[in-house]
Design a protein around this motif. Structure first.
Motif, mmCIF file in Angstrom:
data_model
loop_
_atom_site.group_PDB
_atom_site.id
_atom_site.type_symbol
_atom_site.label_atom_id
_atom_site.label_comp_id
_atom_site.label_asym_id
_atom_site.label_seq_id
_atom_site.Cartn_x
_atom_site.Cartn_y
_atom_site.Cartn_z
ATOM 1 N N GLN A 192 0.850 -1.184 0.000
ATOM 2 C CA GLN A 192 0.000 0.000 0.000
ATOM 3 C C GLN A 192 0.883 1.231 0.000
ATOM 4 O O GLN A 192 1.930 1.243 0.637
ATOM 5 C CB GLN A 192 -0.887 0.022 1.239
ATOM 6 N N ARG A 193 0.469 2.244 -0.750
ATOM 7 C CA ARG A 193 1.207 3.506 -0.794
ATOM 8 C C ARG A 193 0.447 4.560 -0.005
ATOM 9 O O ARG A 193 -0.768 4.528 0.095
ATOM 10 C CB ARG A 193 1.348 4.007 -2.237
ATOM 11 N N CYS A 194 1.174 5.504 0.530
ATOM 12 C CA CYS A 194 0.569 6.621 1.246
ATOM 13 C C CYS A 194 0.374 7.779 0.283
ATOM 14 O O CYS A 194 1.171 7.981 -0.630
ATOM 15 C CB CYS A 194 1.469 7.046 2.395
ATOM 16 N N GLU A 195 -0.672 8.555 0.499
ATOM 17 C CA GLU A 195 -0.967 9.695 -0.372
ATOM 18 C C GLU A 195 -0.197 10.958 0.008
ATOM 19 O O GLU A 195 0.130 11.769 -0.848
ATOM 20 C CB GLU A 195 -2.461 10.004 -0.331
ATOM 21 N N ASP A 196 0.089 11.162 1.289
ATOM 22 C CA ASP A 196 0.651 12.430 1.751
ATOM 23 C C ASP A 196 2.178 12.483 1.760
ATOM 24 O O ASP A 196 2.749 13.564 1.850
ATOM 25 C CB ASP A 196 0.143 12.742 3.160
ATOM 26 N N TYR A 197 2.841 11.349 1.714
ATOM 27 C CA TYR A 197 4.300 11.307 1.740
ATOM 28 C C TYR A 197 4.744 10.037 1.052
ATOM 29 O O TYR A 197 3.941 9.141 0.800
ATOM 30 C CB TYR A 197 4.838 11.379 3.175
ATOM 31 N N ALA A 198 6.021 9.956 0.718
ATOM 32 C CA ALA A 198 6.545 8.795 0.005
ATOM 33 C C ALA A 198 6.776 7.663 0.994
ATOM 34 O O ALA A 198 7.807 7.600 1.659
ATOM 35 C CB ALA A 198 7.815 9.156 -0.738
ATOM 36 N N GLY A 199 5.798 6.799 1.103
ATOM 37 C CA GLY A 199 5.896 5.669 2.007
ATOM 38 C C GLY A 199 5.065 4.510 1.507
ATOM 39 O O GLY A 199 4.069 4.698 0.800
ATOM 40 N N SER A 200 5.488 3.308 1.851
ATOM 41 C CA SER A 200 4.787 2.091 1.452
ATOM 42 C C SER A 200 4.735 1.135 2.626
ATOM 43 O O SER A 200 5.646 1.119 3.462
ATOM 44 C CB SER A 200 5.501 1.399 0.292
ATOM 45 N N TRP A 201 3.672 0.353 2.662
ATOM 46 C CA TRP A 201 3.505 -0.667 3.688
ATOM 47 C C TRP A 201 3.448 -2.006 2.987
ATOM 48 O O TRP A 201 2.711 -2.184 2.023
ATOM 49 C CB TRP A 201 2.205 -0.452 4.448
ATOM 50 N N TYR A 202 4.225 -2.942 3.494
ATOM 51 C CA TYR A 202 4.270 -4.282 2.930
ATOM 52 C C TYR A 202 3.767 -5.273 3.966
ATOM 53 O O TYR A 202 4.104 -5.164 5.145
ATOM 54 C CB TYR A 202 5.703 -4.628 2.512
ATOM 55 N N ASP A 203 2.980 -6.236 3.524
ATOM 56 C CA ASP A 203 2.415 -7.225 4.443
ATOM 57 C C ASP A 203 3.494 -8.050 5.124
ATOM 58 O O ASP A 203 3.350 -8.449 6.271
ATOM 59 C CB ASP A 203 1.453 -8.158 3.717
ATOM 60 N N ASN A 204 4.590 -8.309 4.393
ATOM 61 C CA ASN A 204 5.682 -9.121 4.915
ATOM 62 C C ASN A 204 6.877 -8.998 3.962
ATOM 63 O O ASN A 204 6.813 -8.276 2.963
ATOM 64 C CB ASN A 204 5.240 -10.582 5.077
ATOM 65 N N PHE A 205 7.924 -9.728 4.254
ATOM 66 C CA PHE A 205 9.138 -9.662 3.441
ATOM 67 C C PHE A 205 8.876 -10.102 2.002
ATOM 68 O O PHE A 205 9.405 -9.505 1.065
ATOM 69 C CB PHE A 205 10.245 -10.509 4.071
ATOM 70 N N ASP A 206 8.071 -11.140 1.814
ATOM 71 C CA ASP A 206 7.787 -11.613 0.453
ATOM 72 C C ASP A 206 7.126 -10.520 -0.383
ATOM 73 O O ASP A 206 7.439 -10.357 -1.568
ATOM 74 C CB ASP A 206 6.903 -12.858 0.488
ATOM 75 N N ASP A 207 6.221 -9.773 0.218
ATOM 76 C CA ASP A 207 5.571 -8.657 -0.460
ATOM 77 C C ASP A 207 6.596 -7.584 -0.827
ATOM 78 O O ASP A 207 6.606 -7.068 -1.948
ATOM 79 C CB ASP A 207 4.472 -8.092 0.446
ATOM 80 N N LEU A 208 7.495 -7.271 0.101
ATOM 81 C CA LEU A 208 8.562 -6.302 -0.178
ATOM 82 C C LEU A 208 9.460 -6.801 -1.304
ATOM 83 O O LEU A 208 9.772 -6.061 -2.236
ATOM 84 C CB LEU A 208 9.397 -6.043 1.080
ATOM 85 N N GLN A 209 9.857 -8.050 -1.218
ATOM 86 C CA GLN A 209 10.763 -8.614 -2.217
ATOM 87 C C GLN A 209 10.146 -8.580 -3.620
ATOM 88 O O GLN A 209 10.841 -8.307 -4.599
ATOM 89 C CB GLN A 209 11.145 -10.040 -1.849
ATOM 90 N N ALA A 210 8.856 -8.822 -3.714
ATOM 91 C CA ALA A 210 8.177 -8.792 -5.007
ATOM 92 C C ALA A 210 8.133 -7.380 -5.588
ATOM 93 O O ALA A 210 8.132 -7.201 -6.805
ATOM 94 C CB ALA A 210 6.759 -9.348 -4.871
ATOM 95 N N ASN A 211 8.109 -6.371 -4.728
ATOM 96 C CA ASN A 211 7.976 -4.985 -5.177
ATOM 97 C C ASN A 211 9.279 -4.197 -5.195
ATOM 98 O O ASN A 211 9.393 -3.217 -5.926
ATOM 99 C CB ASN A 211 6.960 -4.259 -4.291
ATOM 100 N N ASP A 212 10.246 -4.579 -4.387
ATOM 101 C CA ASP A 212 11.523 -3.859 -4.320
ATOM 102 C C ASP A 212 12.644 -4.840 -3.993
ATOM 103 O O ASP A 212 13.133 -4.894 -2.862
ATOM 104 C CB ASP A 212 11.447 -2.752 -3.265
#
Length: 116
Positions: free
Chosen positions: A2-22
Motif C-alpha cells: 500500500q502507498r501513502c498519499e501524503d508522503y513517500a511511504g509504502s507498507w508491505y504485508d511481509n518480506f515476500d511482499d517487499l521482495q516482489a515490489n523492491d
C-alpha cells in the motif's frame, strides 16, 4: 503493498511482499539482518528521513497534536513550516535501532516485530 498519499511511504504485508515490489531493498535487508520473525511481519518503508518525519508528525508519535489535518480555518498549515529533514535526522539519532533501519539510500525501514 500500500502507498501513502501524503508522503513517500509504502507498507508491505511481509518480506515476500517487499521482495516482489523492491528486490534491491529486500536484498539489503537480508544482508543486514538474519532470517527471523521480522520477515513475517509488516514492513514500513519511507523514501527519506523527511517522509519518515512527516509520518511521525501526522500519523505516528506526534499524531495526537492533529498536524495531519488539512484545514486550519484560514490559518497557515504548520506542516508547511517544519524542517522535516532536520526533524527526520534527529529522530533517526534517537529511534529504537531494534525496529528501525536507515538504508544505503537513506530510506527508513521500520518493523514493529524487531530485527531479531
Amino acid at each position: 503493498m500500500q502507498r501513502c498519499e501524503d508522503y513517500a511511504g509504502s507498507w508491505y504485508d511481509n518480506f515476500d511482499d517487499l521482495q516482489a515490489n523492491d528486490p534491491s531493498l529486500a536484498k539489503e535487508l537480508l544482508e543486514m539482518f538474519d532470517d527471523g520473525g521480522w520477515k513475517n511481519d509488516q514492513l514500513f518503508v519511507y523514501e527519506s528521513l523527511e517522509d519518515y518525519a512527516y509520518y511521525e508528525l501526522t500519523e505516528g508519535w506526534y499524531a495526537d497534536k492533529h498536524l495531519g489535518q488539512k484545514d486550519y480555518n484560514g490559518a497557515p498549515n504548520p506542516m508547511d513550516f517544519v524542517d522535516l529533514k532536520a526533524l527526520g535526522l534527529q529522530l533517526s539519532r534517537t529511534w529504537d535501532e531494534s525496529c528501525h533501519y536507515l538504508t544505503k539510500d537513506n530510506w527508513v525501514v521500520e518493523t514493529s516485530y524487531g530485527w531479531n
